[in-house]
Each structure stands twice: as C-alpha cells, then as structure tokens.
Design an enzyme around this catalytic site. Structure first.
Site, PDB file in Angstrom:
ATOM      1  N   GLY A   1     -11.721   2.312   3.961  1.00 47.81           N
ATOM      2  CA  GLY A   1     -10.638   1.593   3.608  1.00 47.81           C
ATOM      3  C   GLY A   1      -9.964   2.531   2.163  1.00 47.81           C
ATOM      4  O   GLY A   1      -9.680   3.690   2.377  1.00 47.81           O
ATOM      5  N   HIS A   2      -8.664   1.246   1.830  1.00 49.85           N
ATOM      6  CA  HIS A   2      -8.297   2.326   0.641  1.00 49.85           C
ATOM      7  C   HIS A   2      -8.762   3.094  -0.371  1.00 49.85           C
ATOM      8  O   HIS A   2      -9.922   2.351  -0.579  1.00 49.85           O
ATOM      9  CB  HIS A   2      -7.023   1.163   0.638  1.00 49.85           C
ATOM     10  CG  HIS A   2      -7.592   0.331   0.013  1.00 49.85           C
ATOM     11  ND1 HIS A   2      -6.645  -0.309  -0.289  1.00 49.85           N
ATOM     12  CD2 HIS A   2      -8.554   0.116   0.011  1.00 49.85           C
ATOM     13  CE1 HIS A   2      -7.182  -2.078  -0.608  1.00 49.85           C
ATOM     14  NE2 HIS A   2      -8.596  -1.329  -1.019  1.00 49.85           N
ATOM     15  N   ASN A   3      -8.374   4.342  -0.247  1.00 48.95           N
ATOM     16  CA  ASN A   3      -8.464   4.911  -2.011  1.00 48.95           C
ATOM     17  C   ASN A   3      -9.668   5.340  -2.126  1.00 48.95           C
ATOM     18  O   ASN A   3     -10.359   6.062  -2.687  1.00 48.95           O
ATOM     19  CB  ASN A   3      -8.272   4.097  -2.826  1.00 48.95           C
ATOM     20  CG  ASN A   3      -7.317   3.574  -3.213  1.00 48.95           C
ATOM     21  OD1 ASN A   3      -6.457   2.472  -3.224  1.00 48.95           O
ATOM     22  ND2 ASN A   3      -6.441   4.540  -3.870  1.00 48.95           N
TER      23      ASN A   3
ATOM     24  N   GLN B   1       1.203  -1.171   0.005  1.00 47.50           N
ATOM     25  CA  GLN B   1       0.068   0.144   0.065  1.00 47.50           C
ATOM     26  C   GLN B   1       0.809   1.289  -0.146  1.00 47.50           C
ATOM     27  O   GLN B   1       1.573   1.224   1.320  1.00 47.50           O
ATOM     28  CB  GLN B   1      -1.289  -0.211   1.090  1.00 47.50           C
ATOM     29  CG  GLN B   1      -1.845  -1.435   1.221  1.00 47.50           C
ATOM     30  CD  GLN B   1      -2.812  -1.660  -0.049  1.00 47.50           C
ATOM     31  OE1 GLN B   1      -3.703  -0.546   0.319  1.00 47.50           O
ATOM     32  NE2 GLN B   1      -2.679  -2.728  -0.618  1.00 47.50           N
TER      33      GLN B   1
END
Length: 350
Positions: free
Chosen positions: A243-245, A202
């Site tokens: 969460g990511h993005n 990540q």
C-alpha cells in the site's frame, strides 16, 4: 528437473569463483544443477539436510556440495563449504545465467522526447519510454513494458514483459521485475463525504533500491504525499500488494499474496510468509518472522517469530476473543496454582 546452461564449467573453476574447499577431481565437467535423486553425469548436486544422505549414496551426479562436516560422506568429487544451500544458490546463478538480449531499440518501441536510452540498453517491441525517462547502462526492458515520464531505471536492471512503471518512480541498480508488476499506481486514498467517497490525489512516488526482485503481478502503490520506499536487497514474491507510503526495510523477503496496508513500516531482514496480512500505520521491528496467513493488527517491537490467525466474526466479538486469548497464559498460571493448593492434604480439625 535440471537447470540447463550452454556453457560447461570445470569443478575447479566453480571453486575459484565461489570459494569452498575442493576434494577430488578439479577437472570434473559441470553443466547443470540437479537434485541428488535426478542428477546424472554433468550435474552438480548438494546435500542440505542429513535426511537426504541415502539419496547422496545413490546419486549419479558428477560432483556434490557438502557441509565441511560431511567430508567423508561420499567418494564423489565434492565442494566443502559452510552452508551447502547458500552455495547451491550461488552455483545455480553461475550455471543458469540468462543471456541478455542484444542491445538496441526495437523499431516498434516508442521513445519519447528527452528520454535517455544508452547504447548498451535493450528496449523490446511494443515498449513505451516516457518523456525525460532515464535508463541506466545495460538495462533490459522487455516487450510491452510502459515506463512513465521522468522515471529512472538503474543500470543492469531487467523488466520482463508487460511491466508498468508509473511516472517519476525510481528503480535502483540490478533490479529484476517480473511480468505484470505495476510500480506506482495510485494508492487507495479516499475520504468519506456523507454517502460518497472523495479521491485523494496520490502525489508521491515509489522508490526502489538496488538488488531488489519483484514477482509477477505484484503491485506497489505510490505514496499519497511522501514516497513508498522499498530498500536495497528486498525480495518480493508474486501477487503481493504494498500500500501507499509503506516502507520495507533492506533485505526483507515476502512470500506470495502478502498484503501490507498503507503507511506501515517493515524493518530490515524480516521474513513474511505467504498470504500474511499486515494492517496499516504499524511498525514492525527488524528481524521479525511472520508466519503464513498470519494477521498482524498491532505493531511488533521485538525481533522474533510471530503467528496468529482467527476465523472471521463480528468485529466486537472478534476483539473480545482476541482479548481473552491474550490473557490465557495468566489464566493458566492461576489455574495451576489453584490445582496445587487443592491437591495439598487438608489438616483435620480437632
């Protein structure tokens, strides 16, 4: 329950700072905010709904905040305004302003080489400020915080005890981040490879705008490639998972225990109720309200209020149930039309 403040304000001072129309004694002394029911001398209270007029008649507050249409609802000194609840929020900020700790770096803090810590900043005991990190003017980093290498904290932001900011993340001006929050941990990126999982590095960041508040134990994951972005004025309650993005639009508010899966985009001025679940890779339009505990599985393209939750079931059965539910309106219309036809008297055959 009252909110205490060491400073006394006169009612006229409050109006001079916050606006509104003053009716009555401008010299009334105000120490605290309080509810109509619990208020006493020195308290400022407010009427936000007509159902509390009875409590207004009995209150012992020194002054009250009222809508303009309630001018004659009491003889107490009063501030008339467009929205008493908003005025209450601003008055509470004024009366309950938390004093900032004295500037300086505690002897038990660790400041790594190349970190920029201005003289106006406060760094508490047990903190770790990484290499190349930049703190803005009047930043407060309370005890036990960890701010990773190359991170940026904007001016007048405050990190309460035990906040963790991972390397290279950026936090804007006047942010408030409560204890236990984690900004920039790895997103949950895993690729299936037969019977095992391969971790996807990540490498993105978390970028947080100005005037953002993040509740206790909330976690915001760094992006896999691009950044996770929280825009200006966003308000996040406790124990939220981003969460990511994900991108959260400006001035959106979320209640506790909301979970947003990766790569979803939330619009501006949205309100998301507690424990709502939003699937990944969705688009949520501006000015959408999502009810508490709702489960959002598809993008929402129009502003409005949305509600929906179903008990768990095998996936295919659950999908069929949802498909049937979505057709209920049309089915109901067809049933009504059929009932109309059946209710008409039939002509007798000759």
């Amino acid at each position: 329950m009252t909110q205490s403040n060491s400073r006394t304000y006169r009612l006229g001072e409050i109006v001079a700072r916050l606006g509104g129309e003053l009716v009555g004694d401008p010299g009334a002394e105000i120490l605290r905010m309080a509810t109509l029911e619990s208020a006493g001398p020195g308290d400022l209270s407010f009427l936000s709904h007509p159902k509390y007029r009875r409590q207004l008649r009995a209150t012992r507050a020194s002054a009250v905040i009222l809508a303009r249409g309630e001018r004659d609802a009491t003889t107490l000194p009063r501030i008339l305004c467009e929205d008493p609840y908003v005025y209450f929020a601003r008055a509470a900020q004024l009366l309950s302003a938390e004093p900032r700790p004295a500037p300086g770096v505690h002897p038990q803090a660790v400041i790594e080489a190349g970190a920029i810590v201005p003289d106006s900043a406060t760094v508490g005991p047990g903190c770790h400020i990484g290499r190349g990190t930049r703190l803005g003017e009047r930043v407060v980093v309370d005890s036990g915080c960890s701010v990773g290498d190359g991170a940026v904290i904007g001016e007048e932001s405050r990190l309460y005890p035990s906040v963790t900011v991972y390397p290279r993340c950026a936090i804007g001006k006047r942010a408030v981040i409560h204890s236990g929050a984690v900004i920039g941990a790895d997103g949950f990126g895993m690729a299936p490879d037969g019977d095992r999982w391969i971790k996807i590095p990540q490498t993105g960041r978390v970028i947080i705008g100005d005037d953002v508040e993040i509740g206790a134990n909330t976690t915001i994951d760094r992006g896999a490639l691009d950044d996770t972005v929280i825009e200006d004025g966003v308000k996040l309650d406790n124990q939220i998972q981003i969460g990511h993005n994900v991108r959260v639009g400006a001035h959106t508010a979320m209640a506790g225990c909301v979970a947003i899966a990766g790569s979803t985009r939330i619009g501006r001025h949205c309100a998301i109720g507690g424990a709502a679940r939003i699937f990944g890779h969705l688009e949520i339009a501006d000015r959408v309200t999502i009810s508490a505990a709702a489960v959002v599985t598809k993008s929402i393209t129009r502003a409005g209020a949305y509600t929906g939750v179903l008990p768990s079931a095998p996936s295919r059965e659950w999908a069929r149930t949802v498909a049937h539910l979505r057709g209920l309106d049309q089915l109901a219309m067809r049933v009504r039309e059929l009932e109309k036809r059946l209710s008409k008297p039939r002509k007798k055959k000759r």
